[in-house]
Write an enzyme that holds these catalytic residues in place. Sequence first.
Site, mmCIF file in Angstrom:
data_model
loop_
_atom_site.group_PDB
_atom_site.id
_atom_site.type_symbol
_atom_site.label_atom_id
_atom_site.label_comp_id
_atom_site.label_asym_id
_atom_site.label_seq_id
_atom_site.Cartn_x
_atom_site.Cartn_y
_atom_site.Cartn_z
ATOM 1 C CD1 TRP A 135 -0.031 4.789 -7.794
ATOM 2 C CD2 TRP A 135 -0.287 4.888 -5.522
ATOM 3 N NE1 TRP A 135 -1.237 4.126 -7.389
ATOM 4 C CE2 TRP A 135 -1.601 4.066 -6.639
ATOM 5 C CE3 TRP A 135 0.182 4.189 -3.868
ATOM 6 C CZ2 TRP A 135 -2.941 4.483 -5.281
ATOM 7 C CZ3 TRP A 135 -1.194 4.168 -3.853
ATOM 8 C CH2 TRP A 135 -2.310 3.803 -3.675
ATOM 9 C CG ASP A 136 -0.281 0.301 -10.113
ATOM 10 O OD1 ASP A 136 -0.132 1.624 -9.855
ATOM 11 O OD2 ASP A 136 -0.681 0.065 -10.526
ATOM 12 C CD GLU A 180 -5.662 8.082 -10.772
ATOM 13 O OE1 GLU A 180 -6.748 7.189 -11.009
ATOM 14 O OE2 GLU A 180 -5.309 8.214 -11.031
ATOM 15 C CE LYS A 215 -9.827 4.716 -11.753
ATOM 16 N NZ LYS A 215 -8.295 5.959 -11.911
ATOM 17 C CD GLN A 216 -7.600 3.371 -5.259
ATOM 18 O OE1 GLN A 216 -6.552 3.859 -6.506
ATOM 19 N NE2 GLN A 216 -6.644 2.422 -5.025
#
Lengths: 767, 767
Positions: free
Chosen positions: B358-359, B489, B601-602
């Site tokens: 998806w980046d 994640e 994580k983000q």
Amino acid sequence: MNQDYIKPDNWSIIEEGFDFERAKSSESLFSIGNGAMGQRANFEENYTGPTFQGSYIAGIYYPDKTKVGWWKNGYPEYFAKVLNAPNWIGIDIEINGENLDLATCKTISNFRRELNMKEGWYHRSFEASLQNGTEISVNVRRFLSLDLDEVGMINYEIIPLNKEAKIVYKPYIDAGVTNEDANWDEKFWEPLEVKHLENEAFVTARTFKTHFKVTTFMQNTIFANDKDLNLSPEKVDASNDKVQFSYSVTAAQGEKSSIQKMGGYTVSLNHENTLSAAENAIQKGLAKGYDQLLQEQIAAWAKIWEMSDITIEGDVKAQQGIRFNIFQLNQTYLGKDSRLNIGPKGFTGEKYGGSTYWDTEAYCIPFYMATKDQQVARNLLTYRYNQLDKAIENAEKLGFTNGAALYPMVTMNGEECHNEWEITFEEIHRNGAIAFAIFNYYRFTGDYSYIPEKGLEVLIGIARFWHQRANYSTNHNQYVILGVTGPNEYENNVNNNFYTNYIAKWCIDYTYEQIQKVSLEYPSDHKRITEKVKLTHTELHSWKQVADNMYFPYSEEHKVYLQQDGFLDKDLVKVANLDKSQRPINQKWSWDRILRSPYIKQADVLQCFYFFEEHFSKDELKQNFEFYEAFTVHESSLSPCVHSIQAAVLDKMDMAYTFYLRTSRLDLDDYNKEVEEGCHITSMAGTWMSIVEGFGGMRVKNDALHFSPKIPKEWNGYSFKINFRNQILKVSISQNETKLSLEGSKTLTVFVNGKAILVEPDNLVTV
Amino acid sequence: MNQDYIKPDNWSIIEEGFDFERAKSSESLFSIGNGAMGQRANFEENYTGPTFQGSYIAGIYYPDKTKVGWWKNGYPEYFAKVLNAPNWIGIDIEINGENLDLATCKTISNFRRELNMKEGWYHRSFEASLQNGTEISVNVRRFLSLDLDEVGMINYEIIPLNKEAKIVYKPYIDAGVTNEDANWDEKFWEPLEVKHLENEAFVTARTFKTHFKVTTFMQNTIFANDKDLNLSPEKVDASNDKVQFSYSVTAAQGEKSSIQKMGGYTVSLNHENTLSAAENAIQKGLAKGYDQLLQEQIAAWAKIWEMSDITIEGDVKAQQGIRFNIFQLNQTYLGKDSRLNIGPKGFTGEKYGGSTYWDTEAYCIPFYMATKDQQVARNLLTYRYNQLDKAIENAEKLGFTNGAALYPMVTMNGEECHNEWEITFEEIHRNGAIAFAIFNYYRFTGDYSYIPEKGLEVLIGIARFWHQRANYSTNHNQYVILGVTGPNEYENNVNNNFYTNYIAKWCIDYTYEQIQKVSLEYPSDHKRITEKVKLTHTELHSWKQVADNMYFPYSEEHKVYLQQDGFLDKDLVKVANLDKSQRPINQKWSWDRILRSPYIKQADVLQCFYFFEEHFSKDELKQNFEFYEAFTVHESSLSPCVHSIQAAVLDKMDMAYTFYLRTSRLDLDDYNKEVEEGCHITSMAGTWMSIVEGFGGMRVKNDALHFSPKIPKEWNGYSFKINFRNQILKVSISQNETKLSLEGSKTLTVFVNGKAILVEPDNLVTV
């Protein structure tokens, strides 16, 4: 449709007719074992049809390199698995130059297998017409001696039916075997030494890495019409891992020819020199001979049945089911050796690696406590005590400190050997069952000595784990346990699984109490232990904080404890309204769909009610049972037994009977369509519970046995025996009455439906 | 401590001195690529020290058999991964009989690498003293032609320093290569044909299973003091997968000897006959020659930089960082081919299998939209359109129906090729980013035509997925989305991840609107599409029910949206109070501990605020940013850029600058201690965003560009260009002012800090 080819019989498992399709199922169902070794019902002669070869030795394992997708910190590097052991049963047969192979015969008739559970032997017979036109009749009996538990016997008889036959018997032992589930297709056995002398042969091999040494042996005798021919092998083929003898005989039409093969294993767990031990084993076996060994086998099983049999009158399938369960449990584990434990498949398959799971404490211990000497259950507890250091190391790997212990989910030697993060790291409820078993052992046996001697250290390690694993939630103003997988493995990484939170609190409370009790009653043990584990008053206070303020999810609307936070957000369609084509869901649905569904593999709220029945009212049980039963798909073998027990408590006798049949004939009728892989041994103890604790309503309260006898309408009567504190109580229940009789020297007060009954030795009481 | 051996320089990446320890890091950082192929900075000559060999061809992949622990229904059987391609750069060198190998030389001095980003070449030079006493000076330049993108060039020069040297050049091409991450240690290339003629050689091989055919070629010319010696190989070693030539020359002390090697790949994706295509490629390359190809390379890169460069004054490290990011993005993907996409490691490593994540939609498309022709972004959208059928199949495998589409988490050809259940099955938010990219493309380019032509079908498949994936909760009286993994994640299988619920609702709403719009403005497309996908009014109504009644977790206490249900039950210790020895937590903690911790994580709530900034007030942003930033560990390369942008919006300029440095120098300074495995290509587009959208404050609203320029106190000024609807706007921002200039023929109204500014072509405006 479940399978139904097993003939109903009170004492035997019988298959008639030969079918390629069910060969692997039968190999599982007709497995034999003697606690020290066991094997699937593979044919002795060569067979080129579908087969799953398996022979297993208790306590011998191999740490296979694990196979994972993306590695996660904390995963173990090895998965210890039971090994497919060298083959000692093999006898290649040549009839008039043709290799006997049931997959290639022209016709096979009167094929029959019988596993005689009463006497502990497996028999196979058939008539075959070979490609070369020779017709033969074959009878094979095999058993693994309970008395000489390193020795197995095979008697293989052939009668040529339509002409004279030249028969070549080619018995062999072979260490060149592999596991079907080897992760990397590696061999696990390293051959060391081969020896043969006259009719005896020995192959010594050791496992790679673990270096267990095993000598596989055989000794052969050839008969004509039951007369020993005193033959020696006319040919010997030996390689570095196999020895095969050839014996040729000629049998006239109608004349019986036979080979008796003795074989087995001696292992370095028990012997310094496995080769000389094997020579001894053969000498002992020969001294008795086949016939005497068989008589002793029958006697040894009679003794086991004398104590552990359950009779059911008027329902052959139910009777066969419970005896199959009791027989398999006794084949798997006899409790002699505290280094051993009970693998979920016993000696019937490779799956689950033959390792120890929480099944032992949660399901098996009650059976062994009630049907064996109490030392057997104590050995099972000691197994965990001996692995406490490794449980502490395991917890340290996951970031816990101060002697907190997390027992592995799956283990052979105390080290964790499973690696799915949602199970290995999160199915931590196993720690609770290990503590519960200590409580349960004392409750049943009255033997408190185990706790100051060994159990308290285990309890402290476990209490420390729970204390650290819970965290304070400012949101709830209580302690919560986040990120767990409960016994219902159809939920992963949930918060506040009711079962886990409840047993965590209970573990801390129970440990706290035992510390007080030991300090008063066993002060020197108290001193020894608290000094060893460096226990302080401050720490104990901190434990109580957690236990006294644990959060339990509850639904006011449904008046049930919630399986976990958020359970009521699910689309709550009951199992009854689920399309049958979608079941079993674990074979039809992707994992995410299972996880977000309300469907339950085994109901863990109900498991909590089972363990701690007296903490809850019958109304609460009813409320929770009816709520969760509606969502439970019973795709765990451990599920139906608890439901059967609770249905009986709630007077739902039809339901209790249905669940009983499901648990008792799970493998015989192959409900879960996987018996090819092996039988579900540990859940078989649950079947026993569903009769004794379910229908019989047995409980131990305040050092006394209680019963609330019920009986399915399909049965005329049933009976079981309980070894209660070294007295044997026999309970016989019919549609009208309950009879109690006692062996021993003292009187015993038992309670039937709450009423105290004095039972005197050898004096039948009818209630 | 991060690494810091890269010399600060405005236009080049420079390493001085040779160090075994950092060889693999440098192999990643000095990688070169031209969109069609690329390679790590492996040495041409033999090197026996630690090295990670890698050469990659865009679009060529291999479906490696997956490796999992316990299989789960729905897992893909194959993991498509980018292949380590045949080696064409190899040149073994013999000096006076000794094999040149930097791992065995007596001394190495003046070792220097330079990746000249301005001109698009990689240069390496050193002096070495061999074991045999010969001292040499070596200069090597290598580049992959942007114009002839099947061709790479190497110019390898040697000067003997202390004596005459007999030099043997042994250039080779070799298809006998393997992947380091092959799951089962299999070879992926099957050799087909070898051919050589004079100075040219060809090895044709194809991938097993996928049968991509690739001809690897080389052509060699030997020079003395830059004069072509017209040598032919004196020796040819050819096997079935390798050809190696030998050329011997003698160079006097101080005399320059060199080999020019042309090499590369022709692939069956582009050619029927790869061998004749390779012969053509060599002819084209020879027609131009090394010097002209190099000049053209410099010109081609100048053209790329002309459009995409960002200048930063007064901060060399920041300047070097952003150029490295822009350079790597352009090396990886140039947008010529809609069959290709952007792998997370580009051509710098094997990790993440070179596949599409998806980046691309979430991070890369804005960069390519603003710095390339709009066709490039359209090609990236078309890539997903072309894979719609497979996304529908993928959803069907997981139990969805009626044309619902779930795009794979990781893919090469549209099929899912990742198998961790918590990601593959649950990280479904990827579907949202794919829809968002369609919206974003139209918002930026104004090109609506993509939606009726292709985009609407994709949107409908995605909306159908979300509609089915949500379920009604009687508990909330709203729709919920259970069992997901969000962009963060470090949480798995959570309920009601705010980001996922929000983008799900948005996807349905947006698709609903586009259906209305297309029905009015493109009625024939509307008819074609709705008939094809069988869309009904009832279905649309049902979608709206879900979108209008979606549940979003919110904390009244903290006034923030909750990352997921239950987030506030965690032990909310901020990152600032976390012991530094515990970081990075993904290397220090077991997975369960990470999951139950509050660490992020983000931050996906903030990702939602980034995508849908205009849906929320600045106060809400501040509240959520401050809450989540405190728990974010940024162990995803995709994390710091969004934080940098939002910190800039919130006038937290020091924080914005810190996050900018972290994102722009993530690989150069190796923040995550993993650059050996390759560079983080996709997050590099995030670095670009953190300048243009963060400091520059660029937004597109109502078809117009808006800026709210800010500048870190460390910088004197910075500038960037934006291709806005075929007009190039240059924005230069200093501490005092913002300058705007425009290329093109029309005027453009842009908004600076909300004020409309009319910019005329070629007329600098200062604000």
